[in-house]
Motif scaffolding. Sequence first.
Motif, PDB file in Angstrom:
ATOM      1  N   UNK A 465      52.418  41.114  47.093  1.00 53.09           N
ATOM      2  CA  UNK A 465      52.717  42.868  47.176  1.00 53.09           C
ATOM      3  C   UNK A 465      52.119  44.220  46.114  1.00 53.09           C
ATOM      4  N   UNK A 466      51.457  43.563  44.923  1.00 54.78           N
ATOM      5  CA  UNK A 466      51.192  44.371  44.755  1.00 54.78           C
ATOM      6  C   UNK A 466      49.579  44.927  45.506  1.00 54.78           C
ATOM      7  N   UNK A 467      49.811  46.106  44.342  1.00 55.25           N
ATOM      8  CA  UNK A 467      48.563  47.580  45.348  1.00 55.25           C
ATOM      9  C   UNK A 467      47.295  46.900  44.827  1.00 55.25           C
ATOM     10  N   UNK A 468      47.146  45.790  43.635  1.00 59.59           N
ATOM     11  CA  UNK A 468      46.391  45.289  43.394  1.00 59.59           C
ATOM     12  C   UNK A 468      46.959  43.433  43.309  1.00 59.59           C
ATOM     13  N   UNK A 469      46.671  42.633  43.735  1.00 58.84           N
ATOM     14  CA  UNK A 469      47.584  41.348  43.752  1.00 58.84           C
ATOM     15  C   UNK A 469      45.995  40.469  43.304  1.00 58.84           C
ATOM     16  N   UNK A 470      46.845  39.860  42.042  1.00 59.06           N
ATOM     17  CA  UNK A 470      45.075  38.405  41.143  1.00 59.06           C
ATOM     18  C   UNK A 470      45.969  37.062  41.806  1.00 59.06           C
ATOM     19  N   UNK A 471      45.632  36.206  42.181  1.00 59.73           N
ATOM     20  CA  UNK A 471      46.315  34.717  42.399  1.00 59.73           C
ATOM     21  C   UNK A 471      45.382  33.741  41.731  1.00 59.73           C
ATOM     22  N   UNK A 472      45.566  33.173  40.847  1.00 59.16           N
ATOM     23  CA  UNK A 472      44.914  32.094  40.561  1.00 59.16           C
ATOM     24  C   UNK A 472      44.221  30.853  41.080  1.00 59.16           C
ATOM     25  N   UNK A 473      42.948  30.615  41.698  1.00 56.10           N
ATOM     26  CA  UNK A 473      43.321  29.002  42.181  1.00 56.10           C
ATOM     27  C   UNK A 473      42.124  28.295  42.018  1.00 56.10           C
ATOM     28  N   UNK A 474      42.358  27.060  42.538  1.00 51.97           N
ATOM     29  CA  UNK A 474      41.266  26.522  41.555  1.00 51.97           C
ATOM     30  C   UNK A 474      40.289  26.109  42.511  1.00 51.97           C
ATOM     31  N   UNK A 475      39.045  26.404  41.672  1.00 53.78           N
ATOM     32  CA  UNK A 475      37.435  26.291  42.866  1.00 53.78           C
ATOM     33  C   UNK A 475      37.253  24.695  41.993  1.00 53.78           C
ATOM     34  N   UNK A 476      36.767  23.653  42.509  1.00 59.10           N
ATOM     35  CA  UNK A 476      35.467  22.498  42.068  1.00 59.10           C
ATOM     36  C   UNK A 476      36.301  22.309  40.215  1.00 59.10           C
ATOM     37  N   UNK A 477      37.330  22.035  39.918  1.00 61.68           N
ATOM     38  CA  UNK A 477      37.913  21.755  38.469  1.00 61.68           C
ATOM     39  C   UNK A 477      38.010  23.390  37.334  1.00 61.68           C
ATOM     40  N   UNK A 478      37.873  24.863  39.047  1.00 61.43           N
ATOM     41  CA  UNK A 478      37.014  26.019  37.487  1.00 61.43           C
ATOM     42  C   UNK A 478      38.390  26.370  38.183  1.00 61.43           C
ATOM     43  N   UNK A 479      39.463  27.688  37.182  1.00 60.69           N
ATOM     44  CA  UNK A 479      39.941  28.697  36.814  1.00 60.69           C
ATOM     45  C   UNK A 479      39.206  29.896  37.997  1.00 60.69           C
ATOM     46  N   UNK A 480      39.546  30.364  38.968  1.00 60.98           N
ATOM     47  CA  UNK A 480      38.906  31.424  40.145  1.00 60.98           C
ATOM     48  C   UNK A 480      39.988  32.549  40.070  1.00 60.98           C
ATOM     49  N   UNK A 481      39.811  33.039  40.745  1.00 59.95           N
ATOM     50  CA  UNK A 481      40.978  34.437  40.732  1.00 59.95           C
ATOM     51  C   UNK A 481      40.164  35.220  42.224  1.00 59.95           C
ATOM     52  N   UNK A 482      41.495  35.315  42.720  1.00 60.58           N
ATOM     53  CA  UNK A 482      41.066  35.999  43.898  1.00 60.58           C
ATOM     54  C   UNK A 482      41.914  37.324  44.194  1.00 60.58           C
TER      55      UNK A 482
END
Length: 561
Positions: A465-482
Amino acid sequence: MYRYDQYDHLIVRERIAQYRDQVARRLNDELTEEEFLPLRLQNGLYMQRHAYMLRIAVPYGLLSSAQMRMFAHIARKYDRGYGHFTTRQNIQFNWIELEQTPDILADLASVEMHAIQTSGNCIRNITTDEFAGVAADEIMDPRPFAEILRQWSTFHPEFIALPRKFKVAINGAVEDRAAIAIHDIGLTLTHNEAGEAGFKFMAGGGMGRTPIIGSVIRDFLPWQHLLTYTEAVMRVYNSYGRRDNKYKARIKILLKALGVEEFARLVEEEWQDLKDGPETLTREEYDRVAAYFAAPAYAALDNIDPLAAHADSKPFANWLQRNVKPHKVPGYAAVVLSLKKTGVPPGDATAEQIDFVADLADKFSFGELRVTHEQNLVLADVKQADLFEVWTLAKSKGLATPNIGLLTDIISCPGGDFCSLANAKSIPIAAAIAERFDNLDFQHDIGDIELNISGCINACGHHHVGSIGVLGVDKDGSEWYQVSIGGAQGNDSAIGKIIGPSFSGGQMPEVIDRLLQVYVRNRVEGERFVETAQRLGIAPFKEHVYATPISKGELVGEDHA
């Protein structure tokens, strides 16, 4: 504010004794960690990446100065000198030793506080508007009803082992500042055509893996039936909610599977056996609880312009604009103390700051303060004539950043620096973005915008529900952000839409910059970021963000672990 009665004291005293014995048995290896886990969770104790975390309940976000000072004591004696205020209006301590936890609970009990039902598959801390009782647009004070629900739900034998955790929020004002639409139950105080008080009753809201805006299941519920109807909802959920898959166990999944009409029918059917029963609220019971929330001894004052005597102070003017809110009593204002100074993890406060805020509350706000679900603090009853002094004092302790509702008023969970569930860190991302846009003139030009960061899909940072939302995700053992845009809380709640593939942490400040460029280029006069995003859709934002490569960069900052 509410004071414990004999039953509260007895419950808390007995719980501490039980828990002290449980800890002793765990330390002596008489209990395995698996056996101990549900026992500690019942007392708000989590095992994080590096240490135990204790979550303390702050019912409906309301605190006395004595309770606030207890937080400072705990931070100094048992933690590393600070605490973290959360989106549930609670506080967490992240570096707790197991053997000390019974003593912490005993210290909390001395100021009528506890950690009961801050975890587990039960009804969690009831939340509400941080300006309850003082808001200029208030219809009815929600705090008495929040307290009635707290008493009813604490150790309720039928609802202590629900399919999943359960969250309730109450709004009593024209503007929804309690984010009711993203709760399992969301209540809005209202009046029917006859002028009778009651609730618009929503159910099935929530975030996490399946973000859903709640649905209205009853347009008007007389206030006397708050407990009976809530119990009917809980019974339907307890009976039909899934227990075979924790990811599909929330009430939002049940309501979606059954459909709103069928769910409401089941509730009405269950309610017929409860309606007008012993849990029906009486005026006498309401008045008993409401008496604890009687207005303080306000002075007879006229409204003044606090800037008149300080017209040459732009910093004070900025603070008045962003951090001072209208009050229903002439001559008073509500003050938001920002816990979002650049370089500090959102929601964190040191023991010194916590003690200082307690002192401010005693001197300027009748010894009372509030925690917001945006992770800031509120002095609800400040004389307008005292605002300059409050600003001066708060500024000296780093609590007067004039950014409430602006880009750097970031909502963030602790993320991978602490939480064992997180896929990625949140604090360094918040720090990098805050540093990139640490220009108040720019922030004021951008205007109201909510930037929310969650380190995992559990969405403790309310990124959906953020105007801009940032979600941390795991991508092949690395930290990425959706990244998503267009989310909103309040009267026009909405779930944000993902703009495209995820980004590295080092790319995030540039991503935010490019999103803002699209907004500035396309906004119409008076239009907020969320309104522009919802009007245009994600296409122009996506096109600009991905048009040219973004340097992966590196995140530089303190290692909070």
